[in-house]
Each structure stands twice: as C-alpha cells, then as structure tokens.
Design a protein around this motif. Structure first.
Motif, PDB file in Angstrom:
ATOM      1  N   UNK A   1       0.753  -1.175   0.050  1.00  0.00           N
ATOM      2  CA  UNK A   1      -0.053   0.084   0.049  1.00  0.00           C
ATOM      3  C   UNK A   1       0.926   1.281  -0.015  1.00  0.00           C
ATOM      4  N   UNK A   2       2.069   1.345   0.762  1.00  0.00           N
ATOM      5  CA  UNK A   2       2.848   2.388   1.121  1.00  0.00           C
ATOM      6  C   UNK A   2       3.329   2.693  -0.703  1.00  0.00           C
ATOM      7  N   UNK A   3       3.532   1.638  -1.171  1.00  0.00           N
ATOM      8  CA  UNK A   3       4.405   1.992  -2.644  1.00  0.00           C
ATOM      9  C   UNK A   3       3.620   2.276  -3.643  1.00  0.00           C
ATOM     10  N   UNK A   4       2.182   2.181  -3.387  1.00  0.00           N
ATOM     11  CA  UNK A   4       1.150   2.125  -4.708  1.00  0.00           C
ATOM     12  C   UNK A   4       0.807   3.556  -4.879  1.00  0.00           C
ATOM     13  N   UNK A   5       0.725   3.818  -6.200  1.00  0.00           N
ATOM     14  CA  UNK A   5       0.740   4.993  -6.749  1.00  0.00           C
ATOM     15  C   UNK A   5      -0.728   4.900  -7.195  1.00  0.00           C
ATOM     16  N   UNK A   6      -1.475   4.027  -7.721  1.00  0.00           N
ATOM     17  CA  UNK A   6      -2.794   3.891  -8.134  1.00  0.00           C
ATOM     18  C   UNK A   6      -3.048   2.340  -8.206  1.00  0.00           C
ATOM     19  N   UNK A   7      -4.671   2.097  -8.109  1.00  0.00           N
ATOM     20  CA  UNK A   7      -5.077   0.704  -7.887  1.00  0.00           C
ATOM     21  C   UNK A   7      -6.285   0.781  -8.497  1.00  0.00           C
ATOM     22  N   UNK A   8      -6.692  -0.578  -8.673  1.00  0.00           N
ATOM     23  CA  UNK A   8      -8.034  -0.895  -9.196  1.00  0.00           C
ATOM     24  C   UNK A   8      -8.317  -2.391  -8.710  1.00  0.00           C
ATOM     25  N   UNK A   9      -9.770  -2.474  -8.626  1.00  0.00           N
ATOM     26  CA  UNK A   9     -10.072  -4.068  -8.131  1.00  0.00           C
ATOM     27  C   UNK A   9     -11.220  -4.487  -9.403  1.00  0.00           C
ATOM     28  N   UNK A  10     -10.938  -5.691  -9.866  1.00  0.00           N
ATOM     29  CA  UNK A  10     -11.950  -6.154 -10.951  1.00  0.00           C
ATOM     30  C   UNK A  10     -12.690  -7.276 -10.325  1.00  0.00           C
ATOM     31  N   UNK A  11     -13.821  -7.485 -10.154  1.00  0.00           N
ATOM     32  CA  UNK A  11     -14.582  -8.671  -9.736  1.00  0.00           C
ATOM     33  C   UNK A  11     -15.465  -9.337 -10.964  1.00  0.00           C
ATOM     34  N   UNK A  12     -16.251 -10.237 -10.466  1.00  0.00           N
ATOM     35  CA  UNK A  12     -17.271 -11.230 -11.460  1.00  0.00           C
ATOM     36  C   UNK A  12     -18.487  -9.968 -11.570  1.00  0.00           C
TER      37      UNK A  12
END
Length: 370
Positions: free
Chosen positions: A359-370
């Motif tokens: 989390x500390x090193x994350x610049x951006x993120x995304x979650x993909x689900x069914x």
C-alpha cells in the motif's frame, strides 16, 4: 476453482543506487502487482515490469490492459488451466507479454498453494539445488565500475555482468578496468543492450577486447538483427547470448534455425510468464542452446517466479534475478544467501507479501470482480 477477484497495484520500487544501462537510467522500478483471489479464498500474487524498449509496454498501458482487457477475460476461469488461460489472453490482446506474465504468475502461485507444493514441482520438480548470483555493474566511469567490482568480490561474488553499450573505446576501457581489478579467475559477462547497433561496430569492439577473456557477450546488435549475430559468430570466437531479440516461440525458431547465438536469455516479462518460458526452455533444450533466466528488475514476486523456472530445468546454466537486493524497500521476502540463491519449499511462489509496504508503494490501484 475459479478466479473471483483481481486487484491491481501500480507501484514504484525504490532502488538503492540508480540502475544505468545503454538506453535508460532508472532511479526506481515501475511495477504492477496482481493480487488474485479464487472463489475458495486462495490468494496468489503476480507481477508485471514492462519496458517500452523491450516489450513495447509502458507502466500505464500495462495497467490499462490488465484492468480493461486481461483481468475481465480471466475472471471466472480456473487458474490451474494454464494453456486455456494463455489462449484466452492471446485472443484478447497481443502481444502484451509483461501484462500476461502478471496473470500467469499469480495463477501459478494459486495452483501451487492449492496443491500445497512449490511452483517448481508443477514444472517437473527441482533439478538445481542452488545458483550463484551474478552482480550487475551499471554503466559508469571505468574506475568506478572497477571499484564496485572489487568491493563485491569481498562479499563472495565470483561473476559480474557489466552493462556497456555507449561508445566502443570507452566501453572497452570499462571492461579492461574491471578485469584488472578482479583478476583472471572471475567471470565477466558483457551486456551491450543493443548499444553497439550492428555487427561491424561489435567486431571492432571485440578486436579491442582481445585478451580480456569475457564469458559471453550479450545482445550487442539491435533486437531484430539475427543476421548480425550470425555474422559476429562467423567472424569471432566470442560466446554470444541473445536477450532483447528473444521474446516468443517465433524468435526461438529463428534463433535455432540460424544458430544465431550460443545462449538464450529468457525473461518472463518478455515472453508472457512461467508457462511460455517453459516452452522456450524446452525448445532451446532440444536444440542444445543453454539458457539463462534474466531479470527486468522485478520485486520478490516476479524474481521468485523466474527462480522456480530456473531451478526446474537442467538447461538453465545461470540466473540474473537480482531485483530484490537492489531495492531499498521490497513488497516480498525472497531470501538471498549472497552470493547464492536457495529457494524455500513453501507452497506456490514461497513469497509472503507485506500488504502494508504494498500500500505504501502504490501510486494507483483498481479492483476487478465478477
């Protein structure tokens, strides 16, 4: 078992020292971590480290391809069906090898965990017990590279990979300085990263390098110049390794047909992951071409994946997966016993990911689900 959810984390891995090669200087490594969860709660991790100079992918484009194309395509599939997974991904987008590698590695991590075995057991079992680690010397002044090599020898390193690929006279001075610093018994591998451009310049460099006793010369010409490699082989006795020119089965077929190089540097980020890397290794083995598993400077996740391939195949003569020891902060816990690497026997990749560091090193993120 089905893939239920995929989370993407675009991260910056901070380097202890800048990493300098012929075409770029890196102060950090841009990576994308895939966290894949199945319907029965098993979590696997994968990694993509793209390089627009080699794979044709950028950090941003890889994230978007994973988010909008690959992750939605594999949701609902069985992560253990590797042939089907790659067929689905190949129909969705081509080539995007680093993006596909992230999915592939996460699936192997899950498969190993589901069967309670290390990934190398899924690849034919462990052949090698340990590998010596080669220290990579970034491009610098001759005296600086020589000094760094001398210091690393004190830690037990017995081989060095020198990054060159600028101007021939200066490059040769770098190689001479390191050879004088480490003595005759230390292996020196020279990686040009396409920097000398063509066979004529490379042959000039080789004449100037006579007597320096290098182990091998890696990718001196442009990536698509197989004929240039053939010419170098015909006019010199240097051992040649192909790297940037080898991405796919098609490239391996041309390499074998032309006998364009003596060694092949297989990288998971170039070919699409563990499953395609094993195919390349088998092709090379049938042709009698020794292989190496190389690095795009991945974290513990991608590096561990490469090591599982290397440890399972007899044809693997060397490894250069040193990313984790170049970072000031890493998301995983791959262990090195300098100057060796010895894999553990934990299920899957055998890597514990620190979610807080992720989390500390994350610049951006995304979650993909069914």
């Amino acid at each position: 078992m089905k893939i239920k959810e995929i989370e993407l984390f675009a991260i910056n891995l901070p380097l202890i020292d800048p990493f300098i090669i012929s075409y770029a200087t890196y102060d950090s490594i841009q990576s994308i971590i895939v966290k894949m969860t199945t319907d029965d709660g098993i979590v696997g991790y994968g990694e993509a480290v793209p390089d627009e100079h080699i794979t044709g992918e950028t950090w941003e484009s890889t994230f978007e391809v994973l988010k909008n194309k690959l992750a939605p395509a594999v949701i609902g599939l069985d992560p253990r069906q590797f042939e089907k997974l790659h067929d689905v991904m190949d129909h969705v987008v081509r080539p995007a090898p680093a993006a596909k590698a992230a999915i592939d590695i996460a699936c192997f991590d899950i498969a190993g965990k589901s069967m309670n075995v290390p990934v190398y057991q899924l690849l034919g079992g462990r052949y090698h017990e340990k590998f010596p680690i080669t220290h990579v010397l970034s491009i610098g002044a001759p005296e600086k590279m020589a000094e760094e090599a001398a210091k690393k020898m004190e830690l037990g390193y017995t081989s060095f990979k020198m990054k060159v690929g600028t101007e021939v006279t200066t490059d040769v001075a770098r190689i001479k300085a390191v050879r004088e610093s480490v003595g005759e018994d230390i292996a020196i591998r020279v990686d040009v990263n396409q920097g000398w451009g063509n066979a004529a310049t490379t042959l000039t460099a080789l004449r100037k390098m006579e007597g320096l006793d290098i182990d091998w010369l890696e990718q001196p010409v442009l990536d698509n110049d197989f004929d240039g490699l053939v010419e170098i082989k015909a006019k010199s006795d240097v051992t040649l390794m192909i790297d940037e020119g080898l991405r796919s089965e098609r490239d391996m077929r041309e390499l074998i047909a032309k006998r364009a190089a003596d060694k092949a540097n297989i990288k998971l980020m170039k070919c699409g992951g563990i499953y395609p890397a094993m195919k390349l290794a088998v092709m090379a083995e049938m042709a009698g071409i020794e292989c190496q598993i190389g690095s795009m400077v991945e974290s513990s996740v991608g590096s561990a994946a490469g090591f599982h391939v290397a440890f399972s195949k007899k044809i693997m003569g060397s490894v250069e997966l040193t990313g984790p020891i170049k970072f000031s902060k890493d998301i995983g816990d791959l262990k090195y016993d300098i100057p060796f690497i010895q894999l553990n026997e934990k299920p899957g990749l055998g890597i514990d990911v620190d979610e807080n560091v992720l989390q500390e090193l994350t610049a951006f993120s995304e979650k993909i689900t069914e």
